[in-house]
Design an enzyme around this catalytic site. Sequence first.
Site, PDB file in Angstrom:
ATOM      1  N   GLU A 226       0.865  -1.186   0.000  1.00 56.83           N
ATOM      2  CA  GLU A 226       0.000   0.000   0.000  1.00 56.83           C
ATOM      3  C   GLU A 226       0.891   1.222   0.000  1.00 56.83           C
ATOM      4  O   GLU A 226       2.064   1.140   0.320  1.00 56.83           O
ATOM      5  CB  GLU A 226      -0.843   0.068   1.288  1.00 56.83           C
ATOM      6  N   LYS A 228       2.379   4.481   1.636  1.00 59.85           N
ATOM      7  CA  LYS A 228       2.555   5.002   2.989  1.00 59.85           C
ATOM      8  C   LYS A 228       2.133   6.459   2.959  1.00 59.85           C
ATOM      9  O   LYS A 228       2.769   7.287   2.316  1.00 59.85           O
ATOM     10  CB  LYS A 228       4.017   4.866   3.434  1.00 59.85           C
ATOM     11  N   ARG A 233      -1.806   8.780  11.679  1.00 64.74           N
ATOM     12  CA  ARG A 233      -2.428   7.472  11.869  1.00 64.74           C
ATOM     13  C   ARG A 233      -3.541   7.603  12.884  1.00 64.74           C
ATOM     14  O   ARG A 233      -3.329   8.126  13.970  1.00 64.74           O
ATOM     15  CB  ARG A 233      -1.351   6.519  12.399  1.00 64.74           C
ATOM     16  N   ARG A 253      -2.480   7.019  17.130  1.00 64.89           N
ATOM     17  CA  ARG A 253      -1.921   5.671  17.233  1.00 64.89           C
ATOM     18  C   ARG A 253      -1.385   5.385  18.633  1.00 64.89           C
ATOM     19  O   ARG A 253      -1.086   4.257  18.971  1.00 64.89           O
ATOM     20  CB  ARG A 253      -0.825   5.461  16.194  1.00 64.89           C
ATOM     21  N   LYS A 407       7.873  -0.571   6.509  1.00 63.47           N
ATOM     22  CA  LYS A 407       7.697   0.685   5.769  1.00 63.47           C
ATOM     23  C   LYS A 407       8.943   0.865   4.927  1.00 63.47           C
ATOM     24  O   LYS A 407      10.063   0.631   5.379  1.00 63.47           O
ATOM     25  CB  LYS A 407       7.474   1.867   6.717  1.00 63.47           C
TER      26      LYS A 407
END
Lengths: 551, 373
Positions: A226, A228, A233, A253, A407
Amino acid sequence: MHRFATLLDRLSFEPRRSAKLALLGDYFSRESDPARGYALAALTGNLRFRNAKPATLRALAAERVDAHLFALSYDFVGDLSETIALIWPHSEAAGSGRSPPLGEVVERLERAGRGEVPGLIAAWLDTLDETGRWALLKLVTGGLRVGASARLAKTAVANLGPLSPDDVEEVWHGLAPPYEALFAWATGKGERPETDDPVPFRPAMLAHPLEVRETGTLDAGDFAAEWKWDGIRVQAAAGRDRTGALRRRLYTRTGEDISAAFPDLVETLTFEAAIDGELLVVIDGLAQSFNTLQQRLNRKTVTAKMMRDHPATIRAYDLLALDGEDLRQRPFRERRRMLERFLVALDHPRIDLSPLVAADGWEALGKARSDPSAFHAGGDAAAIEGLMLKRWEAPYLPGRPKGQWFKWKRNPFRVDAVLMYAQRGHGKRSSYYSDYTFGVWRPREDGGEELVPVGKAYFGFTDEELLEIDRFVRNNTVNRFGPVREVRHEAQAGLVLEVAFEGLNRSGRHKSGLAMRFPRISRLRWDKPPVEADRIDTLLALIMDGATDGA
Amino acid sequence: MMRPATTKPTPTVTTGGDILTLTPAGLYCPRGDFHVDPVRPVARALITHGHADHARAGHGAVLASRQTLDIMAIRYGEDFAGSTQVALPGERIRLGEVTVSFHPAGHVLGSMQVLIEAGGRRIAISGDYKRQADPTCAPFELIECDVFITEATFGLPVFRHPPVAGEIDKLLASHRLFDQRTHLVGAYSLGKAQRLIAELRARGYGRMIYLHGALVRLCAYYAEQGVGLGPLEPVGERARDLAGEIVLCPPGQLADRWARRFGDPVTAVASGWVRVRARARQRGAELPLVISDHADWDDLRKTIVETGAREIWVTHGAEEALVHWCGSQGLDARPLNLIGYGDEGDTTDAVEREAGTLAEIRADATAGTGSAT
Ligand SMILES: [Zn+2]
Ligand SMILES: [Zn+2]
């Protein structure tokens, strides 16, 4: 109050996370209920009472202290609350052991009317010593700011027993100060607190940075890719409580409840589910850079204009719970399918799906990472900072489990710069010169060249490299300004640092007119003379090329 | 507003001024032909105590307490002055047309106030002083006088020194909690270090206390003079093996390479200045201990009142606030703006380093800045 004051005092001077945890743990294990619970509430920002305004405090001091002496003292101390705490005249009651318990302070402030607050504060100040008065004033003006986050305080509670911080997070939002049930559970004296919170925070699953050499050992086919996103978040949760009323929350988050800042988003949560996703500002269908989002985050109050000009959207990438069922043990493959179906059914423009990136194999993934536009990111490329790789078979695990999520950021920018100033670090590093200001060359009016500072970095190097730079700084100091040393930086003498950074902005605050985003030292170039370092034109060209934030 | 003048006073306009005046070298008594704590070499000097900003080498003749003379000899070598004379506490000594006597100031071992008597007038010079109890030196003795020349290092109402026991307990509590880390305490080599040790002993700490080299000789001297300091040892070559121990060093060493040997120490600073948080941070304190050898705001005021003096001269420190307060009490007060003093102040680090750790600084200079321009 005395023990709480001592704790705040120690925390405010302690730079080390592990030592802060030890201080918190020591306090929580020695202090009893309800004081320790109110302390936890204060540290996590969960006390609600009428705060005292600076003007109120100033007036209290003015009644007791000569104005000129107060002005001289304030000038020396530099902080209003601290000045008042120190200058407050001694009374008979001070140190008599009649200092108020923390629980009493909190409970009376909660009940107090506006007119009562100054009298209460003055009476307490009379019974406390300097540290106690300082802590009280921090408490009543709101915002302790002693360098201990809510997460750290919860971790210290978890450490009282066999719990993990995430265990505490899961029950946290169903609990209220003074958290007696939580302490009982943590210390093994009680069961896990029963909460009827229909929208608990579910601790977030986090990714590791992907090292290029890891691509050799990992199978690209095991991962979903996906974008980033360069937003914040969030976890958007909604559910019905026992009375059947719909409760909705937006968490960061780390479990901070930010619902109040995004009423426009909260009202769209008309389901019973928990979504993990990215909060972005989307204008005319295009995700905006973090800069744009920041303009909204910086505001204390949300105005209608702000919501209209900076509409917030959730770009969803995971589904953690649906209609009362916890989905976290299911593999990502299943959760993703359920998320897609859920969003189709929801059909709300403010909650959309984070698309999968159609790139097979590491080579294609590498290309997608460095050039999202070529992989259908279109106009959204401004809000993309790389790729997320998620193992298809991974359950949703709290924290940063190994080998599950990665990531893979876009290549950072690099520049060769010259070390100009060094400053001693903090805590463990306080005897090392570990904060570096570096510069690049720019033309001077007389036709020559000079170095202009373009940024500051204090990490990225190894411990060995730190020793080397420290030695260089001490051996090449040409000037001292307090804790700062100016080091030799001439065409043929000086240290060249390769600096990596994520983006570049124009900035009026810096002499060079530029501000780097997330700069760090990536290499020491002992092999290069300073004259071969980069010119400012190189950086200006990066701005032209769109190396600005998030681009 | 009510701001007092900050220009230098003209000595002749004061009532005490015909006995004592201000010269570039410091306070001077023309009728006795001597200076008190001069900041540059003079023919005859009366020295209140051994701190480097009050006691300098190179005077012709020095009159001071036995201990102050000893301390000067330790710091500067036996030949620190042309000649020396011991002043016993309370002994009246004739100098020219005036009589002088020395009286305990309670600041550090051997510290004295100086009383000058002439023509029926009494002028007392406090030097540095404190009223708090200190197991390492004789207590402050109040001198009734007409003119009182007071220090004002902590001459702001924000400075109220707490009981020392509580500060020592803070150190011991940290020592219990972080029992695997060295507790490195920055304290001035003359007075503060010894007082800290004595107070630790008074709170029951019986273990070996380790000393930076710059503290060793003065601690030994205090012990010789009968001040009980318990077991002490130089740090020497030891490093990580001092985990969990208490180590004392001059404040300037806390941020020095020397401190690295202890790995990740808890850094404490014992000083009156660390009462103010920004100052504590500036000094690198993670554990500030508010322990001072100077009078705090309350004691400065109390002492001024108790001396009965109608005329107050305020020397080094925060003169403005104290002069303002004196004015509010109907006392005639003036700032002296003495240059070159600053005990425990920002300049003292440098001055004390000069006196205490010269050898170390030299070593540092040769090892560290070899290739500097
Ligand atoms: Zn002194
Ligand atoms: Zn002094």
